[in-house]
Design a protein around this motif. Structure first.
Motif, PDB file in Angstrom:
ATOM      1  N   THR A 199      10.313  -1.260  21.344  1.00  0.00           N
ATOM      2  CA  THR A 199       9.638  -2.411  21.955  1.00  0.00           C
ATOM      3  C   THR A 199      10.443  -3.699  21.820  1.00  0.00           C
ATOM      4  N   GLU A 200      11.570  -3.655  21.106  1.00  0.00           N
ATOM      5  CA  GLU A 200      12.488  -4.811  21.072  1.00  0.00           C
ATOM      6  C   GLU A 200      13.570  -4.675  22.143  1.00  0.00           C
ATOM      7  N   ALA A 201      13.648  -3.492  22.744  1.00  0.00           N
ATOM      8  CA  ALA A 201      14.552  -3.279  23.885  1.00  0.00           C
ATOM      9  C   ALA A 201      13.738  -3.484  25.165  1.00  0.00           C
ATOM     10  N   ASP A 202      14.345  -3.237  26.297  1.00  0.00           N
ATOM     11  CA  ASP A 202      13.593  -3.331  27.556  1.00  0.00           C
ATOM     12  C   ASP A 202      12.621  -2.157  27.626  1.00  0.00           C
ATOM     13  N   TYR A 203      11.338  -2.442  27.815  1.00  0.00           N
ATOM     14  CA  TYR A 203      10.304  -1.396  27.784  1.00  0.00           C
ATOM     15  C   TYR A 203      10.620  -0.239  28.729  1.00  0.00           C
ATOM     16  N   ASN A 204      11.193  -0.558  29.885  1.00  0.00           N
ATOM     17  CA  ASN A 204      11.338   0.453  30.940  1.00  0.00           C
ATOM     18  C   ASN A 204      12.720   1.085  31.023  1.00  0.00           C
ATOM     19  N   THR A 205      13.732   0.401  30.512  1.00  0.00           N
ATOM     20  CA  THR A 205      15.101   0.898  30.743  1.00  0.00           C
ATOM     21  C   THR A 205      15.876   1.210  29.463  1.00  0.00           C
ATOM     22  N   TRP A 206      15.234   1.116  28.294  1.00  0.00           N
ATOM     23  CA  TRP A 206      15.975   1.350  27.039  1.00  0.00           C
ATOM     24  C   TRP A 206      16.539   2.778  26.991  1.00  0.00           C
ATOM     25  N   THR A 207      17.649   2.891  26.270  1.00  0.00           N
ATOM     26  CA  THR A 207      18.257   4.211  26.057  1.00  0.00           C
ATOM     27  C   THR A 207      18.581   4.353  24.570  1.00  0.00           C
ATOM     28  N   PRO A 208      18.630   5.593  24.055  1.00  0.00           N
ATOM     29  CA  PRO A 208      19.025   5.793  22.654  1.00  0.00           C
ATOM     30  C   PRO A 208      20.402   5.199  22.352  1.00  0.00           C
ATOM     31  N   GLU A 209      21.304   5.249  23.330  1.00  0.00           N
ATOM     32  CA  GLU A 209      22.670   4.725  23.121  1.00  0.00           C
ATOM     33  C   GLU A 209      22.645   3.215  22.861  1.00  0.00           C
ATOM     34  N   GLN A 210      21.746   2.528  23.538  1.00  0.00           N
ATOM     35  CA  GLN A 210      21.624   1.077  23.398  1.00  0.00           C
ATOM     36  C   GLN A 210      21.095   0.720  21.998  1.00  0.00           C
ATOM     37  N   ILE A 211      20.218   1.567  21.485  1.00  0.00           N
ATOM     38  CA  ILE A 211      19.543   1.294  20.212  1.00  0.00           C
ATOM     39  C   ILE A 211      20.350   1.790  19.012  1.00  0.00           C
ATOM     40  N   GLN A 212      21.220   2.767  19.253  1.00  0.00           N
ATOM     41  CA  GLN A 212      21.929   3.433  18.144  1.00  0.00           C
ATOM     42  C   GLN A 212      22.680   2.492  17.194  1.00  0.00           C
ATOM     43  N   PRO A 213      23.386   1.451  17.689  1.00  0.00           N
ATOM     44  CA  PRO A 213      24.119   0.577  16.748  1.00  0.00           C
ATOM     45  C   PRO A 213      23.194  -0.073  15.706  1.00  0.00           C
ATOM     46  N   TYR A 214      21.979  -0.377  16.095  1.00  0.00           N
ATOM     47  CA  TYR A 214      21.029  -1.007  15.173  1.00  0.00           C
ATOM     48  C   TYR A 214      20.582  -0.002  14.114  1.00  0.00           C
ATOM     49  N   MET A 215      20.337   1.221  14.545  1.00  0.00           N
ATOM     50  CA  MET A 215      19.933   2.268  13.609  1.00  0.00           C
ATOM     51  C   MET A 215      21.088   2.615  12.665  1.00  0.00           C
ATOM     52  N   GLU A 216      22.299   2.624  13.206  1.00  0.00           N
ATOM     53  CA  GLU A 216      23.477   2.926  12.368  1.00  0.00           C
ATOM     54  C   GLU A 216      23.638   1.892  11.257  1.00  0.00           C
ATOM     55  N   LEU A 217      23.456   0.622  11.617  1.00  0.00           N
ATOM     56  CA  LEU A 217      23.592  -0.446  10.618  1.00  0.00           C
ATOM     57  C   LEU A 217      22.548  -0.286   9.514  1.00  0.00           C
ATOM     58  N   VAL A 218      21.310  -0.023   9.915  1.00  0.00           N
ATOM     59  CA  VAL A 218      20.221   0.139   8.931  1.00  0.00           C
ATOM     60  C   VAL A 218      20.508   1.307   7.999  1.00  0.00           C
ATOM     61  N   LEU A 219      20.906   2.427   8.563  1.00  0.00           N
ATOM     62  CA  LEU A 219      21.185   3.613   7.737  1.00  0.00           C
ATOM     63  C   LEU A 219      22.377   3.363   6.810  1.00  0.00           C
ATOM     64  N   GLU A 220      23.380   2.680   7.324  1.00  0.00           N
ATOM     65  CA  GLU A 220      24.583   2.401   6.523  1.00  0.00           C
ATOM     66  C   GLU A 220      24.259   1.499   5.332  1.00  0.00           C
ATOM     67  N   VAL A 221      23.476   0.445   5.549  1.00  0.00           N
ATOM     68  CA  VAL A 221      23.295  -0.540   4.467  1.00  0.00           C
ATOM     69  C   VAL A 221      22.136  -0.201   3.524  1.00  0.00           C
ATOM     70  N   PHE A 222      21.087   0.449   4.038  1.00  0.00           N
ATOM     71  CA  PHE A 222      19.969   0.816   3.159  1.00  0.00           C
ATOM     72  C   PHE A 222      20.138   2.218   2.591  1.00  0.00           C
ATOM     73  N   GLY A 223      20.874   3.078   3.310  1.00  0.00           N
ATOM     74  CA  GLY A 223      21.067   4.453   2.847  1.00  0.00           C
ATOM     75  C   GLY A 223      19.840   5.312   3.117  1.00  0.00           C
ATOM     76  N   PRO A 224      20.027   6.647   3.143  1.00  0.00           N
ATOM     77  CA  PRO A 224      18.921   7.543   3.492  1.00  0.00           C
ATOM     78  C   PRO A 224      17.761   7.542   2.488  1.00  0.00           C
ATOM     79  N   ASN A 225      17.975   6.984   1.301  1.00  0.00           N
ATOM     80  CA  ASN A 225      16.887   6.973   0.305  1.00  0.00           C
ATOM     81  C   ASN A 225      16.020   5.716   0.373  1.00  0.00           C
TER      82      ASN A 225
END
Length: 275
Positions: A199-225
């Motif tokens: 819901t922070e991306a475009d409601y109608n046109t978002w893609t996983p590729e567009q969102i992936q960099p944000y998820m990568e950053l979160v996983l990298e800095v917080f870690g899987p635990n």
């Protein structure tokens, strides 16, 4: 177990839920446990944490009532006025309520950028910590600077950032958000919910590729635990459906070990909220 760490219930009222704007008409209706239970059966979800959407004690009581009637609601994040002089007395009334795990304030809606740092609010967090509750941090990116100063003050308090701090994905805003998320993640008592992203991306046109960099950053800095899966149902319905939102996370973490995937999909929420 798969635990959805973040979802809501409400009986829709236009004035109370005025934040549901004209772009979100699909969620201008009631959403109750019976609606969610069927969604969970289709998607293999074992339980959830119900989070406040309205800033009243009635909301807290409403969610606790639902949790009593529905065993799949494993915990509740309610609301209480953390700035009130009678906070201790209010919490005393809930001291025997096992399913009340923590609290949240809609800080994103506060015009004061430094709301989190106001003395009466800080005192409220101290009281929560003394009573063993968690606190969900709901903010926009412009409030991340104050959030960094905020979490520094409470090294022993369990904090979780909701919705990865709502970066403006639709506008391609990344760097300023990423710099501060890296700093906040250095504090090991701070977790992050992989929720509310579509819901922070475009409601109608978002893609996983567009969102992936944000998820990568979160996983990298917080870690899987310290990362938890959350759907933000029913808000997520304005930008897709439950299955798509779940798959955004499960596909993203598919390359991790089975243990790490289980942490993100349930174990971390169970540990954080003591479910």
């Amino acid at each position: 177990m798969i635990i959805d760490s973040h979802q809501h219930f409400w009986k829709y009222e236009p004035v109370k839920h005025s934040w549901i704007d004209d772009n979100m008409v699909v969620i201008r209706k009631d959403f109750m446990p019976s609606d969610l239970q069927s969604v969970y059966q289709e998607n293999g979800i074992d339980g959830c944490v119900a989070v406040q959407a309205d800033q009243t004690l009635e909301e807290t009581d409403f969610l606790l009532q639902l949790s009593n009637e529905n065993s799949f609601i494993k915990g509740v994040v309610g609301w209480v006025d953390l700035r009130a002089n009678n906070l201790e007395a209010t919490l005393e009334k809930y001291s025997e309520v096992d399913k009340l795990k923590g609290f949240r304030h809609v800080v994103q809606g506060e015009p004061d950028h430094n709301f989190l740092l106001r003395p009466n609010f800080l005192r409220g967090i101290e009281v929560l910590e003394n009573n063993g509750y968690t606190y969900d941090i709901l903010i926009f990116p412009h409030q991340l600077g104050a959030t960094l100063d905020f979490v520094k003050r409470f090294p022993n308090m369990n904090f979780v950032i909701d919705h990865i701090a709502k970066p403006y994905i639709k506008d391609g805003f990344y760097d300023g958000w990423a710099v501060l998320m890296k700093e906040i993640a250095k504090y090991e008592n701070v977790y992050c919910k992989m929720s509310g992203i579509v819901t922070e991306a475009d409601y109608n046109t978002w893609t996983p590729e567009q969102i992936q960099p944000y998820m990568e950053l979160v996983l990298e800095v917080f870690g899987p635990n310290r990362v938890m899966f959350g759907s933000d149902w029913p808000v997520c319905l304005v930008a897709g459906n439950y299955t798509k939102v779940k798959e955004l996370t499960t596909n993203f973490i598919a390359a991790l070990s089975a243990d790490e995937q289980q942490q993100i999909m349930g174990i971390n929420a169970m540990k954080f909220y003591k479910l």
